[in-house]
Motif scaffolding. Sequence first.
Motif, PDB file in Angstrom:
ATOM      1  N   ALA A 124       0.825  -1.211   0.000  1.00  0.00           N
ATOM      2  CA  ALA A 124       0.000   0.000   0.000  1.00  0.00           C
ATOM      3  C   ALA A 124       0.859   1.261   0.000  1.00  0.00           C
ATOM      4  N   ARG A 125       1.927   1.255   0.781  1.00  0.00           N
ATOM      5  CA  ARG A 125       2.809   2.429   0.821  1.00  0.00           C
ATOM      6  C   ARG A 125       3.549   2.617  -0.504  1.00  0.00           C
ATOM      7  N   GLN A 126       3.918   1.510  -1.153  1.00  0.00           N
ATOM      8  CA  GLN A 126       4.582   1.625  -2.446  1.00  0.00           C
ATOM      9  C   GLN A 126       3.634   2.220  -3.487  1.00  0.00           C
ATOM     10  N   VAL A 127       2.381   1.830  -3.421  1.00  0.00           N
ATOM     11  CA  VAL A 127       1.377   2.406  -4.311  1.00  0.00           C
ATOM     12  C   VAL A 127       1.251   3.902  -4.046  1.00  0.00           C
ATOM     13  N   GLN A 128       1.141   4.252  -2.787  1.00  0.00           N
ATOM     14  CA  GLN A 128       0.908   5.658  -2.422  1.00  0.00           C
ATOM     15  C   GLN A 128       2.116   6.543  -2.716  1.00  0.00           C
ATOM     16  N   LEU A 129       3.314   6.050  -2.428  1.00  0.00           N
ATOM     17  CA  LEU A 129       4.516   6.867  -2.549  1.00  0.00           C
ATOM     18  C   LEU A 129       5.160   6.815  -3.929  1.00  0.00           C
ATOM     19  N   ARG A 130       5.079   5.648  -4.590  1.00  0.00           N
ATOM     20  CA  ARG A 130       5.806   5.448  -5.843  1.00  0.00           C
ATOM     21  C   ARG A 130       4.916   5.208  -7.056  1.00  0.00           C
ATOM     22  N   GLY A 131       3.635   4.999  -6.819  1.00  0.00           N
ATOM     23  CA  GLY A 131       2.763   4.654  -7.943  1.00  0.00           C
ATOM     24  C   GLY A 131       3.080   3.296  -8.521  1.00  0.00           C
ATOM     25  N   GLN A 132       3.619   2.409  -7.693  1.00  0.00           N
ATOM     26  CA  GLN A 132       3.982   1.055  -8.128  1.00  0.00           C
ATOM     27  C   GLN A 132       3.406   0.025  -7.156  1.00  0.00           C
ATOM     28  N   PRO A 133       2.967  -1.118  -7.610  1.00  0.00           N
ATOM     29  CA  PRO A 133       2.757  -1.489  -9.018  1.00  0.00           C
ATOM     30  C   PRO A 133       1.469  -0.914  -9.597  1.00  0.00           C
ATOM     31  N   PHE A 134       0.729  -0.154  -8.773  1.00  0.00           N
ATOM     32  CA  PHE A 134      -0.529   0.442  -9.230  1.00  0.00           C
ATOM     33  C   PHE A 134      -0.531   1.931  -8.892  1.00  0.00           C
ATOM     34  N   SER A 135      -1.450   2.646  -9.508  1.00  0.00           N
ATOM     35  CA  SER A 135      -1.604   4.065  -9.228  1.00  0.00           C
ATOM     36  C   SER A 135      -2.851   4.305  -8.391  1.00  0.00           C
ATOM     37  N   ALA A 136      -2.748   5.203  -7.418  1.00  0.00           N
ATOM     38  CA  ALA A 136      -3.908   5.610  -6.635  1.00  0.00           C
ATOM     39  C   ALA A 136      -4.695   6.658  -7.434  1.00  0.00           C
ATOM     40  N   PRO A 137      -6.016   6.755  -7.191  1.00  0.00           N
ATOM     41  CA  PRO A 137      -6.796   6.030  -6.187  1.00  0.00           C
ATOM     42  C   PRO A 137      -7.123   4.604  -6.629  1.00  0.00           C
ATOM     43  N   ASN A 188     -15.031 -17.394   3.082  1.00  0.00           N
ATOM     44  CA  ASN A 188     -13.753 -17.056   3.681  1.00  0.00           C
ATOM     45  C   ASN A 188     -13.575 -15.565   3.913  1.00  0.00           C
ATOM     46  N   ASP A 189     -12.322 -15.145   4.040  1.00  0.00           N
ATOM     47  CA  ASP A 189     -12.032 -13.789   4.473  1.00  0.00           C
ATOM     48  C   ASP A 189     -12.063 -12.787   3.321  1.00  0.00           C
ATOM     49  N   PHE A 190     -12.399 -11.565   3.681  1.00  0.00           N
ATOM     50  CA  PHE A 190     -12.430 -10.441   2.742  1.00  0.00           C
ATOM     51  C   PHE A 190     -11.536  -9.345   3.300  1.00  0.00           C
ATOM     52  N   ARG A 191     -10.617  -8.867   2.479  1.00  0.00           N
ATOM     53  CA  ARG A 191      -9.732  -7.777   2.878  1.00  0.00           C
ATOM     54  C   ARG A 191      -9.694  -6.722   1.790  1.00  0.00           C
ATOM     55  N   ALA A 192      -9.824  -5.474   2.152  1.00  0.00           N
ATOM     56  CA  ALA A 192      -9.760  -4.383   1.164  1.00  0.00           C
ATOM     57  C   ALA A 192      -9.004  -3.212   1.770  1.00  0.00           C
ATOM     58  N   ILE A 193      -8.016  -2.731   1.020  1.00  0.00           N
ATOM     59  CA  ILE A 193      -7.224  -1.578   1.432  1.00  0.00           C
ATOM     60  C   ILE A 193      -7.442  -0.477   0.412  1.00  0.00           C
ATOM     61  N   LEU A 194      -8.043   0.608   0.837  1.00  0.00           N
ATOM     62  CA  LEU A 194      -8.377   1.725  -0.043  1.00  0.00           C
ATOM     63  C   LEU A 194      -7.294   2.797   0.076  1.00  0.00           C
ATOM     64  N   ILE A 195      -6.668   3.133  -1.051  1.00  0.00           N
ATOM     65  CA  ILE A 195      -5.649   4.176  -1.100  1.00  0.00           C
ATOM     66  C   ILE A 195      -6.258   5.344  -1.852  1.00  0.00           C
ATOM     67  N   ALA A 196      -6.600   6.381  -1.106  1.00  0.00           N
ATOM     68  CA  ALA A 196      -7.438   7.442  -1.651  1.00  0.00           C
ATOM     69  C   ALA A 196      -6.720   8.285  -2.710  1.00  0.00           C
ATOM     70  N   ALA A 197      -5.424   8.497  -2.537  1.00  0.00           N
ATOM     71  CA  ALA A 197      -4.702   9.380  -3.468  1.00  0.00           C
ATOM     72  C   ALA A 197      -3.208   9.169  -3.275  1.00  0.00           C
ATOM     73  N   PRO A 198      -2.413   9.535  -4.278  1.00  0.00           N
ATOM     74  CA  PRO A 198      -0.949   9.479  -4.090  1.00  0.00           C
ATOM     75  C   PRO A 198      -0.526  10.394  -2.963  1.00  0.00           C
ATOM     76  N   ALA A 199       0.625  10.093  -2.367  1.00  0.00           N
ATOM     77  CA  ALA A 199       1.152  10.951  -1.313  1.00  0.00           C
ATOM     78  C   ALA A 199       1.529  12.300  -1.907  1.00  0.00           C
ATOM     79  N   PRO A 200       1.291  13.400  -1.198  1.00  0.00           N
ATOM     80  CA  PRO A 200       1.655  14.724  -1.720  1.00  0.00           C
ATOM     81  C   PRO A 200       3.168  14.852  -1.890  1.00  0.00           C
ATOM     82  N   THR A 201       3.571  15.505  -2.921  1.00  0.00           N
ATOM     83  CA  THR A 201       5.005  15.684  -3.188  1.00  0.00           C
ATOM     84  C   THR A 201       5.526  16.984  -2.592  1.00  0.00           C
TER      85      THR A 201
END
Length: 427
Positions: free
Chosen positions: A296-309, A414-427
């Motif tokens: 999740a932090r890699q997504v938020q800070l680096r846009g990898q491997p996915f882009s937020a939101p 079974n289990d359900f997990r969801a992590i929502l990343i609202a936006a990239p970290a501000p630069t």
Amino acid sequence: MSTPTPQRELLQRMFQAAIEAAQPAHCIPACLPRPPKGRLVVIGAGKASAAMAKAVEDNWQGPLSGLVVTRYGYTVPCERIEIVEAAHPVPDAAGLAAARRIRDTVSGLSADDTVLCLISGGGSALLALPLDGITLEDKQQIARDLLKCGATIGEINCVRRHLSAVKGGRLGAACHPAKVVTLLISDVPGDHPGDIASGPTVGDATTCEDALAIIRRYGIALPPKARAILEHGIGESVKPDDQRLQGNETHIIAAPQLALEAAAGVAREAGYTPYILGDSIEGEARDVGKVMAAIARQVQLRGQPFSAPCVLISGGETTVTVRGQGRGGRNVEFLLSLGVALDGAAGIHALAGDTDGVDGQEEVAGAYLAPDSLARAWALGMRPKDSLDDNDGHGFFGALGDAVVTGPTLTNVNDFRAILIAAPAPT
């Protein structure tokens, strides 16, 4: 309780969509067998079995009868199929009596009859008939030890199959010469039929020696009679090539992937790109939490491997090795570990819950994690890392008012997990 936010409401709607996608009323009708020449006898076990039985009654035109066992509080009224309740996850006398009655129900059938077996998660504990020489008290203690030791669900069910008079294909063999059609709602990673409720009607390729290896691996102290049953091969399960099982049918009618895809659709409609990371993730819940936090932090800070939101969605069944004084619960342990690792990262929200409405042994499905969860915990005098070390996720999120309580959901994928990343970290 944290202030309701659009992110929390979205995560809750996603969780509800996952549960709804696996409701028996949606899945059963298209999978019913053809009317037999003789009788249709319905049996079943699991948290969804009563709802499955009701769906059968609502969509079957001919005569039928039967008996299914479900968890206390999960009864759905039926007219022709008897519903009984028993304990889960530790079996009780009601489950033992129900298993014996179900086995008696399928005894003496003919080749013209069909047995419709309705199986869902939780059936292992609910269908509790140990082999001769093993007492109910023995079975209860073995169940507690297996649940606490950190074993995977596949390992737990391997042991169960070799100490049971109905699991591991034995119930299917008892139906012979009637045809058995088994409808499964999967709650296990990989959707292997032998692991869903420990496979009462399907052949099992594992052995008593496999079960013994698991017992040794986790240092479980078996009662002497149970150990002798494994050591001498008395508990050998019914194998896939057994003639009594030939001609039977097994169909998975709902599975974790289906539920995750339904949740992904809700996220997409709300403007978040969903990414399903896997429907069969296993491992210690706290370790999975750390890994997911890093992603999740890699997504938020680096846009990898996915882009937020975006929303990172996953399923499967993690484990909790209970070493502290807390009540365990793999979904709340995952969330607490995730929260500690994220350390209040802004814009990241998460929800994790068991689709059956019960996380561990608690009548709580899971919990919600907000960016300010740790700060609010500190303000209440709680130390999040101490709560995690004590396996007290339920106590932690309960004190914050962020437990997710659904009540009986009448299904289980079974289990359900969801992590929502609202936006990239501000630069």
